[in-house]
Design a protein around this motif. Structure first.
Motif, PDB file in Angstrom:
ATOM      1  N   THR A 193       0.810  -1.219   0.000  1.00  0.00           N
ATOM      2  CA  THR A 193       0.000   0.000   0.000  1.00  0.00           C
ATOM      3  C   THR A 193       0.846   1.272   0.000  1.00  0.00           C
ATOM      4  O   THR A 193       0.291   2.375  -0.022  1.00  0.00           O
ATOM      5  CB  THR A 193      -0.940   0.032   1.228  1.00  0.00           C
ATOM      6  N   PRO A 236       4.460   0.441  -5.702  1.00  0.00           N
ATOM      7  CA  PRO A 236       4.700   0.215  -4.275  1.00  0.00           C
ATOM      8  C   PRO A 236       6.199   0.171  -3.992  1.00  0.00           C
ATOM      9  O   PRO A 236       6.926  -0.613  -4.594  1.00  0.00           O
ATOM     10  CB  PRO A 236       4.043  -1.151  -4.024  1.00  0.00           C
ATOM     11  N   TYR A 298      -1.336   5.988   5.232  1.00  0.00           N
ATOM     12  CA  TYR A 298      -0.833   6.424   3.938  1.00  0.00           C
ATOM     13  C   TYR A 298      -0.625   7.938   3.882  1.00  0.00           C
ATOM     14  O   TYR A 298       0.337   8.418   3.272  1.00  0.00           O
ATOM     15  CB  TYR A 298      -1.759   5.996   2.797  1.00  0.00           C
TER      16      TYR A 298
END
Length: 314
Positions: A193, A236, A298
């Motif tokens: 992620t 990623p 994130y």
């Protein structure tokens, strides 16, 4: 005080992103790099390290020749479709072979920075496991370990259950999980992620602190992921996370468990932790408990990565 880091890596694209981040991060001091097989043969990964150090103006850093094959004795599998024929996507370093520092000289670094040194392992764990086999006592002088590897109750990237670093040498991964202490693990649960979008790459490129990101990510890595992970919005940067975590542990949620790595055929490389909330034993066969990152903030990752890579505050 800058944190002293000895970096182990099978230096391909995301290892390179991780090293660029570390060189631009004022709180990290890379004191040595162990170049292993993995994304490409060791001959290529050592050339890649030399190329990166030249581009970043850090030729003072020692390069140690790590493992050429796993402890299983197998001929290693290289993922050239992911990282390119030389490990750096479209880039061909074009450097002649050069004699490396003796691998076992890393012991002198461990002694020099006793109880201060942090080891970051972003590739196969063969070289690190070798140190535990030969120098278990001295390895107790390492302050902590930050490892990219595994996938816990999460899909693998080379098999349905296994991540590439643990799958490539499950014997070595098991040794490290059994004997290392003060370990933090950054599995696919969080690294998958950690997306860097083309827009982020373009902005970083425009600021000029590094010109390597765009050819590595936009011209190669992102194209691979678009084919294999439909709908993914960027690349990623798996191997950057353990280095980011050295100073920004707050952007992760952790779980504690002992860890076992399966070495059998079908489940080879599967990372096993105990995620039961009740009646769970404290450890597997006396193994220490490790911190496993299971969630990434994130927004905070984005701000940290962009701040360091551009020199601007996000």
């Amino acid at each position: 005080m800058r944190k002293k880091v000895l970096f182990f890596g099978d230096v391909g694209i995301d290892d390179t992103v991780a090293l660029i981040y570390a060189f631009l991060k004022d709180k990290i001091d890379i004191v040595g790099i162990v170049a292993d097989y993995g994304n490409a043969p060791r001959m290529e990964t050592t050339r890649n390290v030399r190329y990166i150090l030249q581009r970043m103006g850090r030729v003072d850093i020692k390069i140690f020749g790590g493992a050429e094959r796993p402890m299983t004795g197998e001929v290693p599998t290289f993922y050239l479709e992911v990282h390119g024929p030389f490990g750096l996507g479209p880039i061909k370093p074009g450097l002649e072979p050069k004699e490396l520092e003796n691998f076992f000289e890393v012991i002198s670094l461990i002694e020099k920075y006793k109880n201060e040194l942090i080891i970051v392992n972003a590739g196969r764990l063969t070289s690190l496991a070798t140190l535990f086999i030969l120098y278990e006592g001295r390895m107790k002088n390492v302050q902590s370990y930050y490892i990219m590897g595994g996938s816990f109750l999460y899909p693998g990237n080379v098999t349905p259950v296994a991540e590439a670093n643990f799958h490539g040498d499950p014997v070595a991964a098991n040794i490290v999980m059994k004997y290392a202490k003060n370990v933090s693990i950054y599995p696919l649960n969080v690294t998958q992620t950690a997306i860097v979008t083309p827009e982020m790459v373009n902005y970083i490129h425009s600021k000029g602190k590094t010109q390597l990101l765009k050819p590595l990510l936009d011209y190669y890595y992102f194209q691979f992921y678009q084919k294999t992970v439909p709908g993914i919005q960027g690349s990623p940067v798996h191997d950057a996370l353990p280095l980011i975590a050295i100073d920004r542990e707050d952007i992760f949620t952790y779980y504690r468990s002992s860890v076992v790595i399966d070495t059998t055929d079908v489940a080879r490389g599967q990372s096993i932790g105990d995620f039961r909330l009740i009646d769970a034993p404290e450890s597997f066969d006396g193994r220490p408990q490790h911190r496993i990152a299971i969630n990434l903030d994130y927004k905070e990752f984005y701000k940290e990565f962009m701040t360091v890579m551009t020199g601007e505050q996000f």
